[in-house]
Design a protein around this motif. Structure first.
Motif, PDB file in Angstrom:
ATOM      1  N   ALA A 164       0.862  -1.181   0.000  1.00  0.00           N
ATOM      2  CA  ALA A 164       0.000   0.000   0.000  1.00  0.00           C
ATOM      3  C   ALA A 164       0.895   1.227   0.000  1.00  0.00           C
ATOM      4  O   ALA A 164       2.032   1.171   0.470  1.00  0.00           O
ATOM      5  N   VAL A 165       0.404   2.315  -0.554  1.00  0.00           N
ATOM      6  CA  VAL A 165       1.150   3.574  -0.575  1.00  0.00           C
ATOM      7  C   VAL A 165       0.337   4.621   0.182  1.00  0.00           C
ATOM      8  O   VAL A 165      -0.827   4.870  -0.144  1.00  0.00           O
ATOM      9  N   TRP A 166       0.969   5.217   1.178  1.00  0.00           N
ATOM     10  CA  TRP A 166       0.315   6.186   2.046  1.00  0.00           C
ATOM     11  C   TRP A 166       0.911   7.562   1.805  1.00  0.00           C
ATOM     12  O   TRP A 166       2.124   7.740   1.849  1.00  0.00           O
ATOM     13  N   LEU A 167       0.029   8.536   1.495  1.00  0.00           N
ATOM     14  CA  LEU A 167       0.436   9.921   1.326  1.00  0.00           C
ATOM     15  C   LEU A 167      -0.049  10.700   2.543  1.00  0.00           C
ATOM     16  O   LEU A 167      -1.215  11.119   2.596  1.00  0.00           O
ATOM     17  N   PRO A 168       0.799  10.882   3.546  1.00  0.00           N
ATOM     18  CA  PRO A 168       0.336  11.450   4.816  1.00  0.00           C
ATOM     19  C   PRO A 168      -0.140  12.888   4.707  1.00  0.00           C
ATOM     20  O   PRO A 168      -1.068  13.281   5.424  1.00  0.00           O
ATOM     21  N   ARG A 169       0.479  13.693   3.851  1.00  0.00           N
ATOM     22  CA  ARG A 169       0.058  15.099   3.756  1.00  0.00           C
ATOM     23  C   ARG A 169      -1.364  15.206   3.217  1.00  0.00           C
ATOM     24  O   ARG A 169      -2.184  15.955   3.739  1.00  0.00           O
ATOM     25  N   GLN A 170      -1.649  14.419   2.180  1.00  0.00           N
ATOM     26  CA  GLN A 170      -2.991  14.455   1.597  1.00  0.00           C
ATOM     27  C   GLN A 170      -3.975  13.524   2.307  1.00  0.00           C
ATOM     28  O   GLN A 170      -5.173  13.589   2.064  1.00  0.00           O
ATOM     29  N   VAL A 172      -4.199  10.391   1.718  1.00  0.00           N
ATOM     30  CA  VAL A 172      -4.687   9.501   0.668  1.00  0.00           C
ATOM     31  C   VAL A 172      -3.993   8.156   0.815  1.00  0.00           C
ATOM     32  O   VAL A 172      -2.760   8.094   0.903  1.00  0.00           O
ATOM     33  N   LEU A 173      -4.767   7.098   0.827  1.00  0.00           N
ATOM     34  CA  LEU A 173      -4.237   5.739   0.910  1.00  0.00           C
ATOM     35  C   LEU A 173      -4.504   5.018  -0.407  1.00  0.00           C
ATOM     36  O   LEU A 173      -5.653   4.853  -0.804  1.00  0.00           O
ATOM     37  N   VAL A 174      -3.433   4.608  -1.074  1.00  0.00           N
ATOM     38  CA  VAL A 174      -3.545   3.766  -2.262  1.00  0.00           C
ATOM     39  C   VAL A 174      -3.407   2.334  -1.744  1.00  0.00           C
ATOM     40  O   VAL A 174      -2.306   1.866  -1.448  1.00  0.00           O
ATOM     41  N   LEU A 205      -4.144   4.540  10.227  1.00  0.00           N
ATOM     42  CA  LEU A 205      -3.564   5.690   9.543  1.00  0.00           C
ATOM     43  C   LEU A 205      -4.550   6.854   9.465  1.00  0.00           C
ATOM     44  O   LEU A 205      -4.157   7.996   9.241  1.00  0.00           O
ATOM     45  N   ASP A 206      -5.832   6.569   9.599  1.00  0.00           N
ATOM     46  CA  ASP A 206      -6.898   7.567   9.528  1.00  0.00           C
ATOM     47  C   ASP A 206      -6.916   8.281   8.172  1.00  0.00           C
ATOM     48  O   ASP A 206      -6.867   9.515   8.099  1.00  0.00           O
ATOM     49  N   PRO A 207      -7.013   7.500   7.079  1.00  0.00           N
ATOM     50  CA  PRO A 207      -7.048   8.141   5.761  1.00  0.00           C
ATOM     51  C   PRO A 207      -8.352   8.893   5.530  1.00  0.00           C
ATOM     52  O   PRO A 207      -9.401   8.530   6.078  1.00  0.00           O
ATOM     53  N   ALA A 208      -8.283   9.925   4.712  1.00  0.00           N
ATOM     54  CA  ALA A 208      -9.489  10.641   4.292  1.00  0.00           C
ATOM     55  C   ALA A 208     -10.053  10.055   3.008  1.00  0.00           C
ATOM     56  O   ALA A 208     -11.259  10.031   2.798  1.00  0.00           O
ATOM     57  N   VAL A 209      -9.152   9.603   2.124  1.00  0.00           N
ATOM     58  CA  VAL A 209      -9.532   9.036   0.831  1.00  0.00           C
ATOM     59  C   VAL A 209      -8.794   7.712   0.658  1.00  0.00           C
ATOM     60  O   VAL A 209      -7.610   7.609   0.981  1.00  0.00           O
ATOM     61  N   VAL A 210      -9.506   6.716   0.172  1.00  0.00           N
ATOM     62  CA  VAL A 210      -8.930   5.400  -0.068  1.00  0.00           C
ATOM     63  C   VAL A 210      -9.150   5.034  -1.529  1.00  0.00           C
ATOM     64  O   VAL A 210     -10.285   5.066  -2.027  1.00  0.00           O
ATOM     65  N   VAL A 211      -8.058   4.703  -2.218  1.00  0.00           N
ATOM     66  CA  VAL A 211      -8.157   4.168  -3.571  1.00  0.00           C
ATOM     67  C   VAL A 211      -8.065   2.649  -3.445  1.00  0.00           C
ATOM     68  O   VAL A 211      -6.998   2.108  -3.145  1.00  0.00           O
ATOM     69  N   GLY A 219     -13.873   6.373   1.029  1.00  0.00           N
ATOM     70  CA  GLY A 219     -13.305   6.864   2.275  1.00  0.00           C
ATOM     71  C   GLY A 219     -12.979   5.702   3.195  1.00  0.00           C
ATOM     72  O   GLY A 219     -13.073   4.526   2.802  1.00  0.00           O
ATOM     73  N   PRO A 220     -12.618   5.972   4.447  1.00  0.00           N
ATOM     74  CA  PRO A 220     -12.203   4.912   5.368  1.00  0.00           C
ATOM     75  C   PRO A 220     -13.310   3.919   5.691  1.00  0.00           C
ATOM     76  O   PRO A 220     -13.029   2.814   6.163  1.00  0.00           O
ATOM     77  N   GLU A 221     -14.555   4.289   5.424  1.00  0.00           N
ATOM     78  CA  GLU A 221     -15.649   3.365   5.728  1.00  0.00           C
ATOM     79  C   GLU A 221     -15.511   2.042   4.970  1.00  0.00           C
ATOM     80  O   GLU A 221     -15.963   0.995   5.434  1.00  0.00           O
TER      81      GLU A 221
END
Length: 293
Positions: A164-170, A172-174, A205-211, A219-221
């Motif tokens: 998985a790739v995590w972009l902490p600033r945005q 966004v979780l890929v 990680l508490d992502p806002a957006v998940v791809v 989203g995380p749901e």
């Protein structure tokens, strides 16, 4: 937080702009053979995460890169399944890589791909002539990812190894195939208990957006819903095993499994195989890791 809106770029494919030089291409409804791709832009250079099943499926990615005057410099395959790397040939200019265990598994699979048309009959004619471009084995933590992106590696979860790739600033979780959204997951090469643990770590990680690997950007749901499904399936298999069930009883056990809201997800028949994986894990009778014959 809901996912950003996107515009249609091709039949059944949709480009989703995630902001800050990140975009995804959602491929169809996420069913068998229809996986997603995500692109991280860094000026004129791009990192493409997963390339879908066929090179032609990457036409929206290449079109968007051309529009932004960018070229793919690196292709990252998140795991060993061909529906995430069969399109590598669409980016001959880029270096293609995967976690070392996944690259080795793909190399073994590529020795005989005759099972692919049977596995995905909707794409049989194209798969019969598909020339695979295999990724190099790498340590994902050494990859030059832009935007402060972080590689997160999970072993024995959805497959033998998942990136998985995590972009902490945005935020966004890929997620690759660690997340399926609106599609029943498939654990044929994985571990149900390991996958639950991986989802625990991704949720933290508490992502806002998940791809997701399959299905719409969300989203995380979606991570919570998938974890609930896997926990319910594991509990059903554990109870059945405690009552004497073996892996050969998977079909009967699957009929007793109440998937709840996940029962409305696409590809519901996969639950029977997932129960088989869970029972095998509990009883010490795992599925063989080779391709289906």
């Amino acid at each position: 937080m809901s996912a950003p809106a996107g515009g249609r770029t091709a039949d059944r494919q949709r480009l989703v702009d995630l902001g800050d030089e990140v975009f995804a291409v959602v491929n169809g409804d996420g069913g068998m053979g229809l996986s997603n791709s995500t692109v991280l832009l860094d000026g004129g250079r791009a990192v493409v995460i997963d390339t879908m099943l066929l090179p032609r499926m990457n036409a929206p990615v290449r079109k968007e890169l051309q529009r932004r005057n960018a070229t793919a410099g690196l292709v990252v395959n998140t795991h060993q399944h061909v529906d995430h790397m069969g399109g590598n040939g669409a980016f001959p200019e880029a270096r293609a890589v995967a976690p070392a265990e996944a690259a080795r598994a793909l190399g073994l699979m590529a020795q005989d791909t005759s099972f692919l048309p049977r596995l995905m009959p909707a794409f049989a004619s194209e798969l019969a002539g598909l020339e695979l471009r295999l990724p190099e084995p790498v340590d994902p933590h050494t990859l030059p990812l832009p935007h402060g992106a972080e590689a997160r590696v999970f072993r024995n979860a959805h497959s033998i190894v998942d990136l998985a790739v995590w972009l902490p600033r945005q935020r966004v979780l890929v997620a690759g195939d660690l997340c399926f959204h609106g599609v029943t997951p498939l654990a044929v090469h994985g571990s149900i208990s390991g996958w639950i643990g991986a989802l625990d770590r991704l949720i933290a990680l508490d992502p806002a957006v998940v791809v997701p690997g399959h299905g719409e950007v969300t989203g995380p749901e979606a991570l919570h819903a998938l974890r609930d499904y896997l926990k319910g399936l594991w509990a059903t298999a554990r109870q059945a095993a405690d009552e004497g069930a073996t892996a050969s009883d998977a079909a009967a056990v699957a009929r007793s499994f109440d998937a709840g809201t996940a029962g409305g997800w696409r590809e519901p028949e996969r639950s029977a195989l997932n129960v088989r994986v869970a029972l095998g894990e509990i009883t010490g009778d795992p599925l063989p890791l080779g391709p289906p014959r």
